[in-house]
Design a protein around this motif. Structure first.
Motif, short mmCIF file in Angstrom:
data_model
loop_
_atom_site.label_atom_id
_atom_site.label_comp_id
_atom_site.label_asym_id
_atom_site.label_seq_id
_atom_site.Cartn_x
_atom_site.Cartn_y
_atom_site.Cartn_z
N ILE A 1 34.14 38.90 35.77
CA ILE A 1 32.42 39.14 35.74
C ILE A 1 32.47 40.47 35.20
O ILE A 1 31.69 40.86 34.47
N GLU A 2 33.55 41.51 35.18
CA GLU A 2 33.36 42.86 34.53
C GLU A 2 33.46 42.72 33.22
O GLU A 2 33.12 43.27 32.36
N ALA B 1 35.89 33.08 44.90
CA ALA B 1 35.36 33.64 44.03
C ALA B 1 35.64 35.13 43.62
O ALA B 1 35.74 35.52 42.37
N LYS B 2 36.37 35.71 44.71
CA LYS B 2 36.86 37.12 44.37
C LYS B 2 38.00 37.13 43.35
O LYS B 2 38.42 38.24 42.76
N GLU B 3 38.47 35.92 42.98
CA GLU B 3 39.64 35.99 41.78
C GLU B 3 38.91 36.33 40.69
O GLU B 3 39.78 36.45 39.50
N TYR B 4 37.64 36.20 40.70
CA TYR B 4 37.14 36.05 39.21
C TYR B 4 36.22 37.48 38.92
O TYR B 4 35.56 37.35 38.16
N ASP B 5 36.54 38.40 39.85
CA ASP B 5 35.99 39.71 39.84
C ASP B 5 36.17 40.41 38.61
O ASP B 5 35.17 40.75 37.86
N GLY B 6 37.42 40.14 37.96
CA GLY B 6 37.84 40.76 36.65
C GLY B 6 36.91 40.05 35.66
O GLY B 6 36.67 40.81 34.56
N ALA C 1 32.00 32.63 36.16
CA ALA C 1 31.62 34.02 36.52
C ALA C 1 30.04 34.25 35.98
O ALA C 1 29.36 34.94 36.79
#
Length: 310
Positions: free
Chosen positions: A297-298, A290-295, A97
């Motif tokens: 990143i937040e 990548a979208k699986e790791y959006d949380g 991330a």
């Protein structure tokens, strides 16, 4: 009826639509050797033993040499991919991330599914079972061993989820230090240099504690052997996405797909090498993105704000 313009267009199209064999040969000429690197979650010899087998398997499947390198720390993976020196990387969720947040053009392709069916894991705070510490309240003012600033379970997740409980890590604990790896954090606990240690918890039968115990690595300061029963979990986070394998976005599409497919096929094509990656605790690789790791990143953004504001 064919005219000159049609013939030129056809010729250009023929050049663009090269057959797969020619495309593969093209990337092999540009990338006759690839570098695969992994974050240092364990001691160097164990890490090398695990991931060099994956590098050897990829060499065979891809038809080019794949060299394995252990990164000095989590940040080295990020910077190695930023510089283009690491084509294939094994990240933790937070380091991946962080790479995305800082402009590294890297693409997550796979992560492991464990034998309990999960593709994720949690972060825990561990204490010795013979200690008096049983709750978070008991840990106030004590010494905490973290792993690495870019570790998910060894730093970022415990900070984030402790904050939700009203616990500010750096002020709540009497001393906080980075041990450098998950194994070193556990060893700090066994040797008495830490009262509590942050660590990854994949399943009750698969932790760094269980892996170290199986290798005879767990001993107290007096040299007495320890078992997983000699440790106690006093805090656990929510589920986190599993560690991603990622490739440079700039690699040819054919090469990226070849790496991904080779990894998805590994449990069947190289069962022994695949078992070595997790001591037999994983059952397969599954696709990820990548979208699986959006949380995550937040979570990092929250921790960054908390650090700036104190």
């Amino acid at each position: 009826m064919l005219n000159r313009r049609t013939l030129i267009a056809a010729a250009l199209a023929a050049g663009v639509m090269a057959p797969p064999a020619a495309q593969a040969q093209g990337w092999k000429e540009k990338y006759p050797e690839l570098t695969f690197a992994a974050i240092p979650t364990e001691n160097p010899s164990v890490t090398t033993d695990r991931y060099s087998k994956l590098a050897d398997y990829l060499s065979k499947e891809l038809g080019v040499k794949v060299d394995f390198r252990i990164a000095n720390d989590y940040a080295a993976i990020i910077e190695g991919q930023r510089a283009g020196n690491i084509q294939i990387a094994y990240y933790g969720p937070a380091s991946y991330a962080r790479a995305l947040m800082t402009g590294v053009e890297t693409e997550a392709i796979t992560r492991a599914r464990r034998n309990n069916g999960s593709t994720g894991y949690t972060s825990v705070l561990l204490v010795r079972a013979d200690s008096p510490y049983r709750t978070l309240e008991d840990l106030k003012g004590k010494t905490l061993a973290l792993v690495d600033p870019n570790s998910t379970s060894g730093n970022n997740a415990p900070r984030f989820f402790l904050d939700k409980k009203g616990v500010k890590t750096d002020s709540y604990f009497g001393k906080v230090f980075f041990a450098g790896s998950h194994e070193n954090a556990v060893l700090a606990l066994t040797q008495g240099t830490a009262d509590v240690a942050a660590n990854a918890w994949y399943a009750d039968t698969d932790t760094h504690v269980t892996r170290m115990a199986e290798k005879g690595m767990l001993k107290d300061a007096a040299g007495k052997p320890l078992t997983p029963d000699d440790f106690r979990v006093v805090f656990r986070t929510d589920l986190l996405p599993g560690d991603p394998y990622a490739v440079l976005a700039s690699l040819p599409a054919e090469l990226k797909q070849a790496i991904k497919q080779a990894m998805l096929d590994m449990p069947k094509k190289d069962a022994a090498g695949f078992r070595a990656l997790s001591d037999g605790k994983d059952i397969e690789f599954v696709p990820t993105e990548a979208k699986e790791y959006d949380g995550v990143i937040e979570m990092l953004k929250f921790n960054d704000r908390a650090r700036r504001t104190g």
